[in-house]
Design a protein around this motif. Structure first.
Motif, mmCIF file in Angstrom:
data_model
loop_
_atom_site.group_PDB
_atom_site.id
_atom_site.type_symbol
_atom_site.label_atom_id
_atom_site.label_comp_id
_atom_site.label_asym_id
_atom_site.label_seq_id
_atom_site.Cartn_x
_atom_site.Cartn_y
_atom_site.Cartn_z
ATOM 1 N N THR A 45 0.864 -1.183 0.000
ATOM 2 C CA THR A 45 0.000 0.000 0.000
ATOM 3 C C THR A 45 0.902 1.236 0.000
ATOM 4 O O THR A 45 2.124 1.110 0.149
ATOM 5 N N ALA A 46 0.297 2.411 -0.161
ATOM 6 C CA ALA A 46 1.078 3.647 -0.255
ATOM 7 C C ALA A 46 1.905 3.892 1.006
ATOM 8 O O ALA A 46 2.938 4.564 0.959
ATOM 9 N N THR A 47 1.468 3.351 2.163
ATOM 10 C CA THR A 47 2.179 3.613 3.410
ATOM 11 C C THR A 47 3.007 2.418 3.885
ATOM 12 O O THR A 47 3.784 2.551 4.821
ATOM 13 N N ASP A 48 2.806 1.257 3.289
ATOM 14 C CA ASP A 48 3.511 0.054 3.731
ATOM 15 C C ASP A 48 3.858 -0.801 2.510
ATOM 16 O O ASP A 48 3.028 -1.568 2.029
ATOM 17 N N TYR A 49 5.067 -0.598 2.021
ATOM 18 C CA TYR A 49 5.470 -1.359 0.842
ATOM 19 C C TYR A 49 6.965 -1.638 0.869
ATOM 20 O O TYR A 49 7.699 -1.083 1.689
ATOM 21 N N VAL A 50 7.390 -2.508 -0.015
ATOM 22 C CA VAL A 50 8.811 -2.824 -0.146
ATOM 23 C C VAL A 50 9.398 -1.857 -1.167
ATOM 24 O O VAL A 50 8.904 -1.763 -2.294
ATOM 25 N N LYS A 51 10.433 -1.123 -0.764
ATOM 26 C CA LYS A 51 11.017 -0.135 -1.684
ATOM 27 C C LYS A 51 11.982 -0.786 -2.664
ATOM 28 O O LYS A 51 11.906 -0.553 -3.864
ATOM 29 N N THR A 52 12.923 -1.560 -2.117
ATOM 30 C CA THR A 52 13.935 -2.154 -2.997
ATOM 31 C C THR A 52 14.303 -3.555 -2.509
ATOM 32 O O THR A 52 14.160 -3.859 -1.322
ATOM 33 N N MET A 66 12.255 -1.915 3.416
ATOM 34 C CA MET A 66 10.828 -1.623 3.505
ATOM 35 C C MET A 66 10.616 -0.111 3.595
ATOM 36 O O MET A 66 11.529 0.637 3.939
ATOM 37 N N SER A 67 9.376 0.323 3.326
ATOM 38 C CA SER A 67 9.095 1.763 3.333
ATOM 39 C C SER A 67 9.242 2.376 4.727
ATOM 40 O O SER A 67 9.439 3.579 4.856
ATOM 41 N N ASP A 68 9.175 1.552 5.796
ATOM 42 C CA ASP A 68 9.352 2.099 7.151
ATOM 43 C C ASP A 68 10.818 2.097 7.579
ATOM 44 O O ASP A 68 11.131 2.338 8.745
#
Lengths: 107, 152
Positions: B79-86, B131-133
């Motif tokens: 989701t826009a707030t919880d995703y895998v970036k790389t 991760m995005s966090d």
């Protein structure tokens, strides 16, 4: 750059997660090999791949010499609605391969 | 000037290759191996969580190191707030550690990708998901290589 090959599902519904498979012919010279005279063959690889759908980036890859020749990349996208893919490969010379493919979105 | 430098570099590379076969070419003895530096650069002193949510499939035995298929996937709602970036793929036994970095977006729907890599010899391959966090996941697989894939 040679014409890439792209495989999309025949059709997709909005919200569905689809797999996209891509392949492009390229020697991907690592810069580690030597020719018959012992001279290093200069590095020449595709170093970047980008996939846009309806103008928005959905997936990309930074590619290093550890990638095999004729790089194959498969990845996913959640279909936001109708649109066209634009795939771009760029090599160390700055040469670009661009492929545009429309996705058949059915309601 | 340009030609001189190139010639020098080629000569130096040839010397090093002659002196030390293997992946520890031109490496300062006081420096950690290149792949460790690459991992440290990605993690930036964060502590990765091992295994579990990051799946890494690669053959245990690769007959041809020129093209070893692999698949990666990380559990994430994307989701826009919880995703895998790389997700980074790092070789510990090739002359150069970098293989590929996949960059995902919430539009990816699924943090998964497949590709093919070169493996110069039997080695561990490390994958790291960011991760995005700001958290990291890490997984490692050993691959036995019958015929190396770095032109050696």
């Amino acid at each position: 750059m040679q014409k890439p090959r792209v495989k999309l599902p025949d059709s997709a519904k909005p919200g569905e997660i689809i797999e996209i498979k891509t392949l492009i012919s390229h020697v991907m010279e690592t810069g580690q090999r030597r020719d018959q005279d012992g001279k290093v063959i200069p590095r020449m690889i595709i170093n970047s791949f980008t996939a846009k759908f309806a103008g928005k980036e959905v997936f990309a890859a930074e590619i290093h010499p550890g990638m095999s020749a004729n790089p194959y990349i498969a990845f996913y996208m959640r279909v936001p609605g109708p649109g066209e893919f634009e795939f771009t490969w760029v090599d160390d010379n700055g040469d670009k391969g661009v492929e545009k493919v429309k996705l058949n979105v059915v309601a | 000037m340009k030609i001189d430098r190139r010639r020098f570099a080629q000569g130096a590379a040839a010397l090093t290759l002659g002196a030390a076969a293997g992946p520890v070419l031109a490496q300062d003895a006081t420096q950690p191996p290149q792949w460790e530096q690459a991992v440290a650069k990605i993690l930036n002193s964060a502590k990765p969580v091992q295994g579990g949510k990051l799946q890494f499939e690669i053959p245990e035995i690769a007959e041809n190191g020129n093209t070893v298929p692999f698949t990666l996937s990380a559990d994430s709602p994307m989701t826009a707030t919880d995703y895998v970036k790389t997700i980074h793929v790092i070789s510990t036994g090739n002359p150069q550690p970098g293989v590929v970095t996949f960059k995902f977006t919430p539009e990816s729907g699924k943090a998964a990708a497949s590709s093919r890599m070169r493996l110069g010899r039997t080695q561990d391959v490390i994958v790291i998901a960011e991760m995005s966090d700001g958290k990291f996941l890490m997984a490692k697989k050993n691959v036995k290589v019958t015929i190396g894939g770095c032109g050696g």
